[in-house]
Enzyme design. Structure first.
Site, short mmCIF file in Angstrom:
data_model
loop_
_atom_site.label_atom_id
_atom_site.label_comp_id
_atom_site.label_asym_id
_atom_site.label_seq_id
_atom_site.Cartn_x
_atom_site.Cartn_y
_atom_site.Cartn_z
N THR A 99 51.50 84.66 13.70
CA THR A 99 50.59 85.77 13.50
C THR A 99 51.02 86.65 12.33
OG1 THR A 99 49.80 87.84 14.54
CG2 THR A 99 51.94 87.04 15.22
N ASP A 100 50.07 87.39 11.77
CA ASP A 100 50.40 88.36 10.72
C ASP A 100 51.11 89.59 11.28
OD1 ASP A 100 48.23 89.51 12.02
OD2 ASP A 100 47.02 89.79 10.22
N GLU A 101 51.08 89.76 12.60
CA GLU A 101 51.67 90.97 13.19
C GLU A 101 53.19 91.02 13.03
OE1 GLU A 101 50.14 92.47 16.85
OE2 GLU A 101 48.34 91.25 16.72
N LYS A 151 57.12 86.95 18.61
CA LYS A 151 56.61 85.94 17.68
C LYS A 151 57.49 85.86 16.43
CE LYS A 151 53.46 83.67 17.69
NZ LYS A 151 53.29 82.26 18.16
N TYR A 208 55.19 92.00 21.62
CA TYR A 208 54.52 90.75 21.27
C TYR A 208 54.93 90.28 19.88
CZ TYR A 208 50.95 87.90 19.07
OH TYR A 208 50.30 86.93 18.34
#
Length: 354
Positions: free
Chosen positions: A135-137, A165, A161
């Site tokens: 993810t970009d997060e 990741k 989260y």
């Protein structure tokens, strides 16, 4: 018959990928590994019932013996790792599951794949790939004038989260550099489209709008995300698997930076056109709620490397993808109602109270 192994293939992105993959002529069979947690739904894959190319196994990625058995039996030429706990709000209130699945699960999968890869002959090893979907997060939050995330942006995760990741990304990278595992990593922006579990922004807005409930928008609604239609994401993953350089990462984005409020307005306007209310607009149901802790202000993906090196770019615009998405939910209310369990309703009531 050759196989690929897909983890999390009953979840939103994973299931769309499996459906998309098997729709391609001459595609490998799919060994679909999913634990079937609350967001996993085999009914998403109902059209594959009886299809010998789709082999489902209810297996936890933390189950090393189960993974070893599947790898030994099916001898996949690639492993695509979608399985993850992925909802930020849930990670804030219950981070343990995210650590277990996203970190321990990824580690367990990598160990199983490392042992499997070591036993392959030279030809099979040359063609094998492990593709990790992230993810970009993991990159944290951008200010309004900051450049978009690139593949070299420093990691700065801000939620349990995204931290879990980020840890999984680092593990995948380490297994390439330490053990020579031929890995590929993709970092995508916010996905939307068919079969999305109705806790996420777009399907939640559609579902609440149609049932006359408030449309909860965090804070001032001006948090910005880049939006990527899920089937565009699937096509990008296919290209990375086919052409990507082992050890490299590729950002996947839709070039659609929108505030949350713009997204909600778009949903309302499409519903006004496609299924109008007796009186007024669906916008009348918008309700601003207390912001969540540590809410990142802006994400934005620079996907130029993927276009430059692999020739991929998204097909859908935000407008075309959103129209397809809203229409899909209108046409598939049976699927929606099936996933709206009592536990889900209690969770929404707790975390999205107006």
């Amino acid at each position: 018959m050759s196989h690929i192994l897909v983890t999390g293939g009953a979840g939103f992105i994973g299931a769309n990928f499996v459906l998309d993959w098997l729709a391609q002529a001459g595609a490998d069979s799919v060994v679909n590994v999913d634990k079937l947690t609350y967001a996993g739904n085999l009914k998403t894959l109902a059209t594959l019932e009886g299809d010998a190319r789709h082999i489902f196994s209810r297996t936890d990625i933390c189950d090393r013996d189960g993974l070893d058995t599947l790898l030994r039996r099916y001898q996949p030429r690639a492993v695509l790792h979608f399985a993850a706990e992925s909802h930020v709000d849930r990670s804030i209130h219950g981070p343990a599951d995210f650590i277990e699945t996203n970190i321990v699960g990824t580690f367990t999968l990598l160990e199983a794949v490392r042992a499997y890869y070591a036993g392959l002959d030279e030809t099979a090893r040359a063609g094998f790939r492990f593709l990790h979907v992230s993810t970009d997060e993991v990159f944290g939050s951008l200010d309004p004038d900051d450049a978009q995330f690139s593949e070299t942006t420093r990691y700065a995760p801000n939620s349990p989260y995204s931290a879990s990741k980020a840890a999984s990304d680092h593990l995948v990278r380490a297994y390439h550099h330490t053990y020579g595992l031929p890995v590929l990593t993709t970092n995508c922006s916010n996905n939307y489209g068919p079969y999305h579990f109705p806790e996420k922004l777009i399907p939640l807005m559609i579902t609440n709008a149609l049932t006359g409930k408030p449309l909860p928008v965090y804070g001032d609604g001006l948090n910005v995300r880049d939006w990527l239609y899920v089937r565009d994401h699937c096509s990008a993953i296919r290209e990375v698997l086919l052409q990507g350089t082992p050890g490299e990462t590729y950002n996947v984005g839709g070039w659609n930076e929108k505030t949350n409020l713009e997204v909600v307005h778009t949903v309302c306007d499409l519903l006004d056109a496609l299924k109008p209310k007796a009186q007024g607009s669906y916008r009348d149901q918008i309700a601003f709620v207390k912001d969540r802790p540590g809410h990142d202000r802006r994400y934005a993906i620079d996907a130029r490397r993927l276009e430059r090196e692999l020739g991929w770019k998204p097909v859908e615009t935000f407008e075309s993808g959103m129209r397809k998405t809203v229409q899909w939910y209108l046409d598939n209310q049976v699927w929606v109602q099936d996933v709206l369990s009592g536990d889900y309703r209690e969770w929404v009531a707790k975390h999205y109270a107006v």
